[in-house]
Design an enzyme around this catalytic site. Structure first.
Site, short mmCIF file in Angstrom:
data_model
loop_
_atom_site.label_atom_id
_atom_site.label_comp_id
_atom_site.label_asym_id
_atom_site.label_seq_id
_atom_site.Cartn_x
_atom_site.Cartn_y
_atom_site.Cartn_z
CE LYS A 1 -4.07 36.25 45.73
NZ LYS A 1 -2.67 36.58 46.12
CB SER B 1 -2.69 38.55 49.45
OG SER B 1 -2.00 38.11 48.31
CB SER C 1 0.89 36.91 48.64
OG SER C 1 0.71 38.15 49.28
#
Lengths: 95, 487, 488
Positions: C76, C151, C175
């Site tokens: 990420k 997210s 998330s």
């Protein structure tokens, strides 16, 4: 809790955020909605509750007082917007 | 109207740790810009702080030295404000749970009395970087080497009433932190800085007047002068019926006046909250007692001991105890000589005069405490007379020694300063002098009895010229005896 | 090759079925050819990936390989990667080449993993739909009109689209678990303090925790084996032993007590969603688990408490983004405040600005007690709910999300609509507990997530329970129909 537009401008200023004047009304609406959401907490009796800052009741670990870092100025300043002679440059600040 | 002055001080003292409060960067002074600022000090994205154990120990030491409550649980908070020398946009400090709670120190006033000043609290925090405004064609340069240096901020109660008291308080704090070895006390490098809160109120009124804060005053003398200038400014305004504006001001030493700081015009809302990257710092009584065991004798205790155990005058004792290194020097010499009064006279006399003349500190003096002690020993056993002792001392000041006590003895020999006290040897010298100066002897013998004490002077000079380091008392005795035999 | 799990690839590499370079090249090609449909990558680090793959193959040839040697994955874009652009989904960091590695990046590098690049995300991890990224919305491979969740939407979409077998992710309010649920995957958010936060760009420091999105619980265990552990650089990282999380995957769950919070099965949760979750619970009962209804009475306070605490922390965490030492700086600043205000005003997106402003307001003079302190007190009440529940049960289960993946633009008008998405996930972050989401069914051909909540540092039990479910069902094997989109 509804915010007025001046409060929105003041908070933006405190947070050093440039907000277009045209967007102030939208911020006002959205921020007020968010504050309405969080205002649910005010109905809860928490008089006997100790605030909790961390999920684990852990304590601070201590670091030995040893210099472990070397100079990496050039490496760090490669990503800086503006430097000169090893200094970071900003518009002149006056005291 | 009669005004009463109310003064409170906030002193920032840099802790003498090797590394920073939350990172492993060096805290050494004077490095090239940003060469001692790592990712944590620069506040890069994703970095995290870890607390330095030595900063904690030093803060606790300070708390114990001022007889304060120690925070067994202390908590770091974030103080939010934007300024280029504050790389994270907040300062990590302690608001609600400081490491040191209420304590106190005593200051000595000019009339010889002492006054207790309470210390509200002292908390740990990180220092900011520095902004340089010259040499960047209209811009400012930011150096973050100092960012993250550990500080204790020592907050006094508003209990001082004159600029002199405030200066005495600052001096005393300086003396305490340097005694403890937790701060190098170098004011010129900013190791200790003082913010002075000053307000005036009509005498007899309880409520405080509006105060101003003079930021970053960095010498004892300037604390006194800045506060006096600010008192005068406020009094003028109040006497004219004006109002004091609560604000932050700077002291301009050249003009001897304070002026409002432009950069702090906007009232700041610091939005303190507990730092989520740091956990509560928990210590126990065992820890506190272990730190207490490392406390050195502090200035007040040392002063009292000098007076009570070693019979120094309170004034001498205060001067000698105020500076840790000077006190240590004095005591080392005094112990070697086994004579505190003699050592006190020397340290306050020749030693202090030399330091002043050369503008150096005691640690830079070429005469070690061991050497001074040896000199004093030699005075006491009559090997050296006072003049000889000064001559040895001065030779050492000029670098004619190697720091060892033995080099004192060598110098005494090489300079021929050894005092001759053996009356047999002196009798021989006196006999020579009298034989070589028959006219003088005649003159002496012609002098009436009651004026002979004065007339003996030239003989003494001649004897000492013939043999350096003769004991003047013995010379006098022998001369009188010999001359009286002739007469 | 691309539909293989981490465990498959690890075994194949060991067996010499193909080399690390081969699978790395295959996936890089696949990313090039198909990711424009999903927009899951911000940066593809082809050169570095191939260099790592070659090194891994050499290591294997030298007889020095272990489970992760040569296995491809991606990070990420919230994790700092030395020498690689690290944007956090923001214009503010659109030029930020991190000068150091996050601890977990370092861990994967040391394990011999091959990082293919950096994955898209909501800006500074603020969002539940991946629509707030400066690099554009990420699309759900199950239906590209729908959001992948946020997210960590890039992490989920990349795994679901079979561009990587597994990805790192982070979870501040859901998330990891919500995108895993929306994309039919396995997501793990470990206990707060289990995984180092060093180098993970902070959103809300007391809530953020790094974890993973993978296809299976077994892969999740393999990821956690690399990520978990003490890090002296993170004061909030706990000094605890790390077990081999793969070793307990096959333990029996006979007698496991599952708590079902009645607050998680409320009347407004659709019958379809309820049914999928209840079916999954029945599977567990068939495996010998016992079910017990429990209550988490303060559940409804989790979102309000979160939307004070997270914005407050982020308002300070993001202050360092000031255009002075790194990141975006506005053109021709007139003075220092102009530099701050325009760099931040132009560099941050609207949701980030909103949260900074909410946080600044909640912490401002006169409001601290009513907002921040109150939220911290409620936080303790929420934690206590879980502490009490875990006196009676071993694990808590319920839905991960109120609905399956929604359409892009559906919840962007009013941020509060979006916030309510996290109703089931957010309380865990406030309490610091570990949680997982595994795929347990479908509604309208869209995956539904089952949330598993464990006690502190009980990730081993969570992974065991998730793995056992995946041994008895095949929901985790279902993949979106990628044929009409993909080239290969």
């Amino acid at each position: 809790m509804a915010l007025d537009q001046q409060q929105v401008r003041d908070i933006a200023d405190l947070s050093r955020l440039q907000i277009d004047e045209a967007q102030i009304a939208e911020y006002q609406k959205n921020l007020s909605n968010i504050l309405d959401l969080v205002d649910q907490l005010s109905a809860v009796d928490t008089s006997a509750v100790e605030p909790m800052a961390h999920p684990l009741d852990a304590v601070q670990r201590l670091r030995a007082d040893i210099v472990t870092e070397e100079n990496h100025r050039d490496h760090f300043q490669q990503i800086a917007p503006q430097t000169e002679n090893g200094y970071y440059l900003v518009p002149r600040v006056v005291e | 109207m009669k005004w009463e002055v109310v003064i409170g001080l906030e002193i920032h003292a840099q802790l003498a740790t090797k590394s920073k409060i939350f990172s492993g960067s060096s805290t050494a002074y004077g490095a090239e810009a940003n060469t001692q600022a790592n990712a944590v000090d620069l506040g890069l994205p994703g970095v995290l702080p870890v607390f330095n154990e030595e900063a904690l120990r030093m803060a606790v030491k300070f708390g114990l030295a001022i007889d304060a409550e120690i925070g067994l649980k202390s908590v770091f908070d974030r103080k939010n404000y934007f300024y280029p020398d504050s790389p994270k946009g907040y300062q990590t400090t302690q608001l609600h749970h400081p490491i040191v709670g209420m304590g106190h120190i005593d200051i000595e006033l000019e009339d010889g009395s002492s006054k207790r000043i309470n210390v509200t609290r002292a908390h740990l925090e990180e220092d900011a970087g520095k902004s340089v405004h010259e040499g960047f064609h209209g811009m400012s340069g930011i150096d973050l080497n100092r960012a993250g240096t550990p500080l204790i901020e020592i907050v006094s109660e508003p209990e001082m009433r004159t600029a002199k008291e405030a200066a005495a308080y600052f001096r005393k704090m300086h003396s305490i932190v340097t005694y403890l070895g937790i701060c190098d006390g170098d004011l010129s490098q900013g190791s200790m800085r003082c913010d002075c809160n000053v307000s005036l109120r009509p005498k007899g009124q309880e409520a405080f007047g509006t105060r101003t804060e003079i930021k970053n005053v960095n010498s004892f003398r300037n604390v006194e002068r800045a506060i006096d200038a600010e008192i005068e400014r406020q009094m003028d305004i109040l006497e004219d019926g004006g109002k004091i504006v609560q604000e932050t001001r700077l002291y301009d030493a050249d003009k001897n006046e304070t002026r409002a700081m432009r950069s702090k015009e906007v009232a700041n809302d610091y939005r303190y909250f507990p730092c989520p990257d740091l956990l509560p710092v928990i210590i126990d009584d065992h820890y506190v007692e272990a730190v207490r065991a490392t406390l050195p004798e502090l200035p007040d205790a040392k002063r009292a001991r000098f007076v009570h155990t070693h019979s120094l005058s309170p004034v001498d004792a205060a001067i000698l105890a105020a500076n840790r290194e000077l006190a240590h020097y004095f005591e080392t010499a005094a112990q070697i000589a086994n004579d505190y009064k003699l050592a006190a006279n020397w340290v306050q006399g020749d030693v202090s005069a030399t330091l002043n003349r050369l503008e150096i500190s005691i640690s830079e003096l070429a005469v070690s405490a061991e050497q001074l002690g040896r000199i004093l020993q030699l005075i006491k056993d009559n090997t050296l007379n006072n003049g000889g002792a000064k001559e040895v001392f001065n030779a050492l000041v000029e670098g004619k020694g190697d720091g060892s006590a033995e080099s004192v003895d060598k110098l005494v020999d090489s300079l021929g300063l050894k005092q001759v006290s053996d009356s047999g040897a002196i009798e021989a010298i006196v006999a020579e002098v009298l034989a070589a100066n028959p006219k003088l002897v005649e003159g002496y013998l012609a002098t009436p009895e009651d004026k002979r004490a004065k007339a003996i002077g030239p003989f003494i000079g001649l004897v000492r010229k013939a043999a350096k380091g003769v004991n003047p008392q013995v010379v006098m005795d022998v001369l009188q005896k010999k001359l009286n035999e002739l007469g | 090759m691309h539909n293989k799990t981490i465990a498959d690839i690890s075994r194949d590499l060991a067996a010499g079925e193909y080399s690390s370079v081969e699978i790395t090249e295959h996936l890089l090609t696949r990313i090039k050819q198909t990711d424009h449909h999903y927009n899951s990558f911000i940066t593809v680090s082809e050169e570095q990936a191939l260099a790592q793959a070659k090194a891994a193959d050499a290591r294997r040839a030298a007889g020095d390989a272990d489970a992760w040697t040569g296995v491809p994955m991606a990070h990420k874009d919230i994790f700092c990667t030395n020498g690689v652009l690290t944007t956090c989904g923001s214009k503010m960091l659109s030029n930020f080449v991190a000068p150091y590695n996050a601890t977990i990046v370092e861990n994967f590098n040391n394990a011999g993993a091959v990082s293919l690049g950096k994955l898209n995300m909501d800006e500074f991890a603020m969002g539940s739909s991946n629509e707030s990224s400066f690099y554009g919305a990420v699309k759900n491979p199950w239906d590209t009109d729908r959001v992948p969740g946020g997210s960590s939407g890039g992490s989920a979409a990349a795994v679901a689209a079979q561009l990587v077998p597994g990805a790192t992710a982070s979870d501040t309010g859901g998330s990891i678990r919500q995108p895993a649920a929306f994309c039919g995957l396995t997501g793990l958010k470990p206990t707060y303090g289990r995984v180092s936060r060093w180098g993970m760009i902070a959103y809300a420091s007391s809530l953020d925790q790094a974890g993973s999105i993978t296809r299976t619980a077994e892969d999740s265990a393999m990821m956690l084996n690399v990520m978990a552990g003490f890090d002296a650089k993170d004061s909030t990282c706990m000094e605890r032993d790390v077990p081999d999380y793969t070793a307990t995957l096959n333990d029996s769950i006979e007698g496991l007590t599952i708590g079902l919070p009645k607050e998680y099965f409320r009347s407004d949760l659709s019958a379809d969603m309820q049914q999928q979750v209840r079916n999954a619970i029945s599977e567990y009962e068939k495996m010998g688990a016992r079910v017990k209804e429990i209550s988490l009475p303060n559940t409804h306070l989790a979102i309000p408490a979160y939307y004070i605490i997270a914005p407050a922390e982020c308002s300070a965490n993001l202050s360092r983004m000031d255009g002075v030492r790194f990141g975006y700086r506005c053109e021709n600043p007139q003075d220092i405040n102009d530099l701050y205000k325009r760099s931040r005003g132009e560099g941050f997106g609207i949701e980030v600005k909103r949260r900074i402003m909410v946080g600044a307001y909640a912490l401002s003079a006169g409001f601290y007690d009513a907002y921040y302190k109150k939220a911290q007190q409620v936080r303790r009440l929420i934690k206590n709910d879980f502490v009490n529940a875990f006196k009676e049960v071993d694990i808590i289960m319920g839905p991960t999300t109120p609905t399956p993946a929604f359409k892009r633009g559906e919840k962007t008008a009013d941020p509060v609509d979006m916030y309510l998405e996290d109703i089931f996930t957010i309380a865990l972050n406030l309490a610091g507990l570990p949680g997982m989401s595994i795929s347990c069914g479908q509604v309208n051909n869209l995956p539904v997530g089952l949330q598993l909540i464990g006690n502190y540092f009980d990730e081993g039990r969570l992974l065991n329970a998730a793995h056992q479910f995946q041994q008895h069902t095949d929901w985790h094997l279902k993949t979106p129909d990628l044929k009409n989109l993909t080239g290969i």
